[in-house]
Scaffold this motif. Structure first.
Motif, mmCIF file in Angstrom:
data_model
loop_
_atom_site.group_PDB
_atom_site.id
_atom_site.type_symbol
_atom_site.label_atom_id
_atom_site.label_comp_id
_atom_site.label_asym_id
_atom_site.label_seq_id
_atom_site.Cartn_x
_atom_site.Cartn_y
_atom_site.Cartn_z
ATOM 1 N N ASN A 49 0.377 -1.089 -0.329
ATOM 2 C CA ASN A 49 0.286 -0.162 -0.410
ATOM 3 C C ASN A 49 0.822 0.818 0.350
ATOM 4 O OD1 ASN A 49 -2.570 -1.101 -0.022
ATOM 5 N ND2 ASN A 49 -2.102 -2.190 1.787
ATOM 6 N N GLN A 137 -8.935 -3.660 1.822
ATOM 7 C CA GLN A 137 -8.362 -4.526 1.743
ATOM 8 C C GLN A 137 -8.623 -5.686 2.844
ATOM 9 O OE1 GLN A 137 -5.769 -2.169 1.610
ATOM 10 N NE2 GLN A 137 -6.080 -0.399 2.237
ATOM 11 N N GLY A 293 -7.014 -9.211 -0.622
ATOM 12 C CA GLY A 293 -7.213 -7.992 -0.684
ATOM 13 C C GLY A 293 -7.762 -7.098 -1.603
#
Length: 409
Positions: A49, A137, A293
């Motif tokens: 991320n 996520q 995710g």
């Protein structure tokens, strides 16, 4: 909370609509001055991320503008919640508080509190609305687990005691290939994978080879997975959080069903629960959904998913997910004590890619990084959906308050 709600009901919903707030806590940090920008697409080449705080509001609601995704189409006939705006009696460090005060303290982008078919509160911050898709996520791991359960109930997967190599020839002879699906669902394969060690060493390595698809030595999804091939513990003996394990299951699902995870989810779940909006799921370089995710959906559709789970897989009389599967998925067997709350984690336990809350009452949650969470109490049919741009521990006392107030009857 009815007094602070605005009147912007979505089509088909009751008159009292969601609360929309243009700002939120630490809004400058989160990009308010720049209009909550979507991250530069060049960031997609970075592992994990990569989004700085100023990009998270935009990126977490526009992931399909940064990465390649596959669409999960909405239901042909959307189902609507009723609404009954309700005060929440919330105490914070001895002071009387409210849902709006909770939002003012926490970087939440969206929040829904629902009991069965009724929304008690729905609100958004940082200029987000009910038209946005919010990234899951790691809540997507739990969706992967549900799809495995459906495949088992349909006989496409014979048993969770089968090994991964039973379905995927490319896993044959590897440590993940020799691992039972049950142990992968429990994140107890015993195969070494450094989720957070050395600055997310192995997770970043998986990202580079599987998602971005480049390396001098590995290509494709299966080869990216089997590069991790060292067993450090017997399977089924210890919990160790590893995002790669649902990725193994995602490949098994594709081989067992002959369908993409998105197509299977659309057919078996999304079309069955009256979803109102298309969802999307990020795919890797080879076109496999990233099973650990990056699923994105409308907030009320997450609440619909929560309602399905609260009813143990039943949707208005239609058994979408096998009831016994969900009970097994959210119950620790006596032989699996290492998965119990307080042992798998400091406070939480672990089921089939679902987190188990402590206490004698059966409650569970889908949890993703940066504060994404769906809490479910099957007994009362209470569901809370929260999306966020930063984790906050206040979510747990907040859920406890909701349980005290609404989880009766």
């Amino acid at each position: 909370m009815a007094g602070v709600m605005t009147q912007h009901a979505a089509a088909g919903e009751a008159d009292a609509g969601p609360l929309y707030l243009p700002s939120g806590p630490s809004a400058d940090l989160h990009g308010e001055a720049a209009g909550y920008p979507i991250a530069d697409p060049s960031l997609s080449v970075q592992p994990g991320n990569p989004f700085e705080p100023k990009y998270r509001v935009g990126a977490f609601t526009h992931l399909d503008e940064i990465f390649k995704t596959r669409t999960v189409k909405r239901a042909a006939a959307p189902w609507s919640f009723r609404r009954a705006p309700t005060d929440v009696n919330y105490w914070h460090f001895g002071d009387r508080s409210s849902v709006r005060a909770y939002l003012a303290r926490n970087p939440v982008t969206g929040l829904i509190i629902a009991k069965d078919d009724c929304i008690l509160f729905e609100g958004y911050q940082y200029g987000r609305t009910d038209k946005n898709r919010f990234v899951s996520q790691s809540m997507a791991k739990s969706i992967t687990g549900l799809l495995i359960g459906i495949a088992v109930s349909e006989g496409k997967i014979r048993s969770v005691d089968d090994t991964a190599e039973t379905y995927v020839p490319g896993f044959a002879g590897t440590e993940y290939g020799k691992t039972r699906l049950r142990d992968l669902l429990h994140m107890s394969s015993g195969v070494e994978f450094g989720e957070e060690e050395d600055n997310s060493r192995d997770l970043n390595r998986l990202w580079r080879t599987m998602v971005q698809g480049y390396s001098l030595f590995t290509r494709g999804t299966i080869k990216s997975i089997i590069q991790f091939n060292k067993r450090i513990a017997p399977a089924g003996t210890r919990f160790f959080y590893a995002s790669i394990e649902p990725d193994v299951l995602g490949v098994v699902l594709r081989y067992a069903t002959g369908k993409t995870a998105s197509a299977y989810l659309e057919e078996k779940v999304w079309s069955q629960i009256g979803s109102e909006s298309d969802a999307s799921w990020m795919v890797d370089k080879e076109g496999y959904e990233i099973a650990h995710g990056f699923f994105s959906a409308n907030l009320r559709d997450y609440a619909r998913l929560g309602r399905l789970l609260a009813h143990d897989g039943s949707w208005n009389g239609n058994q979408v997910v096998n009831k016994q599967w969900l009970i097994d998925a959210t119950t620790v067997r006596p032989s699996d004590g290492y998965l119990s709350p307080g042992k798998a984690g400091p406070n939480l336990g672990y089921g089939y890619l679902l987190w188990l809350l402590p206490g004698t009452r059966r409650q569970f949650a889908l949890i993703g990084s940066y504060g994404q969470i769906i809490c479910v109490d099957p007994s009362s049919k209470l569901v809370m959906v929260q999306t966020s741009v930063e984790r906050s521990n206040e979510v747990w006392p907040f859920w406890a308050t909701l349980m005290q107030q609404f989880a009766h009857g």
